[in-house]
Design an enzyme around this catalytic site. Structure first.
Site, short mmCIF file in Angstrom:
data_model
loop_
_atom_site.label_atom_id
_atom_site.label_comp_id
_atom_site.label_asym_id
_atom_site.label_seq_id
_atom_site.Cartn_x
_atom_site.Cartn_y
_atom_site.Cartn_z
N LYS A 67 -3.17 -9.81 -6.64
CA LYS A 67 -4.95 -9.97 -6.98
C LYS A 67 -5.96 -9.33 -7.13
CE LYS A 67 -5.34 -8.25 -1.74
NZ LYS A 67 -6.69 -8.00 -1.88
N LYS A 88 -10.16 -4.45 -4.59
CA LYS A 88 -11.59 -3.49 -4.62
C LYS A 88 -10.29 -1.87 -4.94
CE LYS A 88 -13.44 -4.54 -0.58
NZ LYS A 88 -12.69 -4.08 0.33
N LYS A 92 1.24 -1.26 0.02
CA LYS A 92 0.02 0.24 0.07
C LYS A 92 1.15 1.30 -0.01
CE LYS A 92 -3.72 -1.94 0.37
NZ LYS A 92 -5.71 -2.11 1.19
P1 ATP Z 1 -7.97 -2.85 -1.17
O1 ATP Z 1 -7.90 -3.38 -1.69
O2 ATP Z 1 -9.08 -1.58 -0.50
O3 ATP Z 1 -7.59 -3.63 0.44
P2 ATP Z 1 -9.78 -5.85 -0.41
O4 ATP Z 1 -9.36 -6.12 -1.49
O5 ATP Z 1 -7.91 -6.56 -0.06
O6 ATP Z 1 -9.67 -4.33 -0.69
P3 ATP Z 1 -10.26 -6.06 2.26
O7 ATP Z 1 -11.31 -4.92 2.27
O8 ATP Z 1 -9.12 -5.55 2.25
O9 ATP Z 1 -10.46 -5.82 0.60
O10 ATP Z 1 -10.63 -7.55 2.70
C1 ATP Z 1 -11.51 -8.24 2.99
C2 ATP Z 1 -12.05 -9.28 2.86
O11 ATP Z 1 -11.01 -9.96 1.46
C3 ATP Z 1 -10.42 -9.95 3.37
O12 ATP Z 1 -10.59 -11.65 4.15
C4 ATP Z 1 -9.16 -10.07 1.91
O13 ATP Z 1 -8.33 -11.73 3.04
C5 ATP Z 1 -9.96 -11.68 1.44
N1 ATP Z 1 -9.37 -11.06 0.47
C6 ATP Z 1 -8.82 -9.83 -0.62
N2 ATP Z 1 -8.79 -9.72 -1.77
C7 ATP Z 1 -8.80 -11.19 -2.17
C8 ATP Z 1 -8.67 -11.85 -3.34
N3 ATP Z 1 -8.09 -11.60 -4.05
N4 ATP Z 1 -8.98 -13.41 -3.13
C9 ATP Z 1 -8.79 -13.72 -1.50
N5 ATP Z 1 -9.40 -13.39 -0.61
C10 ATP Z 1 -9.12 -11.83 -0.67
MG MG Z 2 -6.97 -5.24 1.47
#
Ligand code: ATP
Ligand code: MG
Length: 330
Positions: free
Chosen positions: A191, A194, A111
């Site tokens: 990965k 969001k 990040k």
């Molecule tokens: P950001 O990019 O803002 O960090 P994010 O997509 O990583 O958003 P989070 O809110 O940080 O989402 O994570 C919510 C849950 O989703 C966590 O348990 C995280 O481990 C899981 N997660 C996020 N992205 C993935 C992915 N690509 N594959 C599997 N699990 C995921």
């Molecule tokens: Mg995340």
């Protein structure tokens, strides 16, 4: 029953990574644990955000989680910033956390590189807040995606440190993964995330999703329709693993290796399988966000009250053990 805690940030629409990497487990496990799920808005403000958009994002996220199958009766879904104990416990944990531990965290480094112009102390402190989130409810089971495993291990270290210094207080928690703990983004490299713009949202329309899937990269060695492909080198194949059941999946695999099926037809099968999962979620979301909006809001408020009471008990115990005045006014 053991306590389960997990969180999700209101940083954008829930995507397939969130759903298949984490939320699908939350829906399954809520029957077997005392389940807390938090919309972690205090985490979300560690990266650039628009204050005017935050209330809608928080409510949308909670509504989407209910649409995905989180049960209003079985799970305590609440908004993190409505429970002040999370930030209070973070401060106390900060005082037993070595700085070097935080600087080596993978998510922090990612990040920091992604948001170079706005790296703040909160971003570094993120894992400590996460440890407080889990431990204030004495959470033992933490269902997350693979990217969060390091933070859960860190939480275990915090609990050990605290217990060794001030006496047995917190349980040792463990991460719980799904069968697909890391879903790759549409770019096929990082990965799905969001905040990276490489995602398929669970609420997107079939047309919006097709517009993203149709041009998505496949096996780069498969240049012409007649070239045989290697599914294991194709992002779409990994997406099939999420949604396409057997025996259709086996046919896709052999069709690719023998050039019996072209990439566009393979993508069409994926799209059809995906819609079987997403259609009901989209329909439930539409129902909840129109006729039942007030019900969702009231439920979040009631749940926050319940969490404040649990957090209060933990804070009184922690303050007592640290020799601080046992005063807590919430
Ligand atoms: P950001 O990019 O803002 O960090 P994010 O997509 O990583 O958003 P989070 O809110 O940080 O989402 O994570 C919510 C849950 O989703 C966590 O348990 C995280 O481990 C899981 N997660 C996020 N992205 C993935 C992915 N690509 N594959 C599997 N699990 C995921
Ligand atoms: Mg995340």
């Amino acid at each position: 029953m053991k306590v389960l805690f997990t969180g999700i940030q209101p940083t954008g629409e829930i995507h397939l990574g969130n759903y298949f990497g984490a939320i699908a487990n939350w829906v399954r496990l809520q029957h077997d644990y005392v389940s807390y799920i938090s919309v972690v808005d205090l985490h979300a403000v560690t990266i650039p955000f628009e204050p005017g958009e935050m209330p809608r994002r928080v409510l949308d996220l909670a509504t989407t989680l209910y649409a995905c199958g989180i049960d209003m009766e079985k799970t305590t879904l609440f908004v993190q910033s409505e429970v002040p104990g999370h930030a209070d416990l973070t401060w106390l944990f900060n005082t037993i956390t070595p700085l070097g531990e935080l600087e080596r965290m993978t998510q922090f480094k990612d990040k920091r590189d992604q948001f170079r112009a706005s790296v703040n102390v909160g971003l570094l402190d993120y894992p400590v807040l996460q440890a407080a989130d889990i431990l204030i409810y004495k959470g033992e089971v933490v269902p997350v995606g693979e990217d969060q495993v390091q933070h859960v291990e860190f939480t275990r270290e915090v609990a050990r440190h605290f217990n060794a210094r001030f006496g047995d207080t917190f349980p040792e928690c463990a991460a719980l993964l799904t069968a697909t703990p890391r879903v790759a983004g549409l770019d096929g490299e990082s990965k799905m995330s969001k905040s990276k713009g490489n995602s398929i949202g669970v609420l997107e329309t079939p047309e919006q999703i097709w517009a993203k899937v149709a041009p998505a990269k496949t096996d780069p060695a498969r240049v012409r329709r007649a070239d045989p492909g290697t599914p294991e080198k194709c992002n779409i194949w990994y997406y099939h693993l999420l949604v396409t059941p057997e025996p259709e999946r086996r046919d896709i695999h052999s069709g690719c290796t023998t050039a019996g099926i072209g990439c566009i037809d393979c993508k069409k099968v994926f799209h059809r399988s995906l819609m079987k999962v997403l259609d009901p979620i989209r329909e439930r979301y539409a129902e909840l966000s129109t006729g039942r909006k007030k019900e969702v809001e009231d439920r979040l408020e009631a749940n926050a009250g319940k969490c404040r009471a649990v957090a209060r008990d933990t804070m009184l115990e922690v303050k007592g053990k640290m020799g601080l005045k046992k005063v807590w006014r919430i």
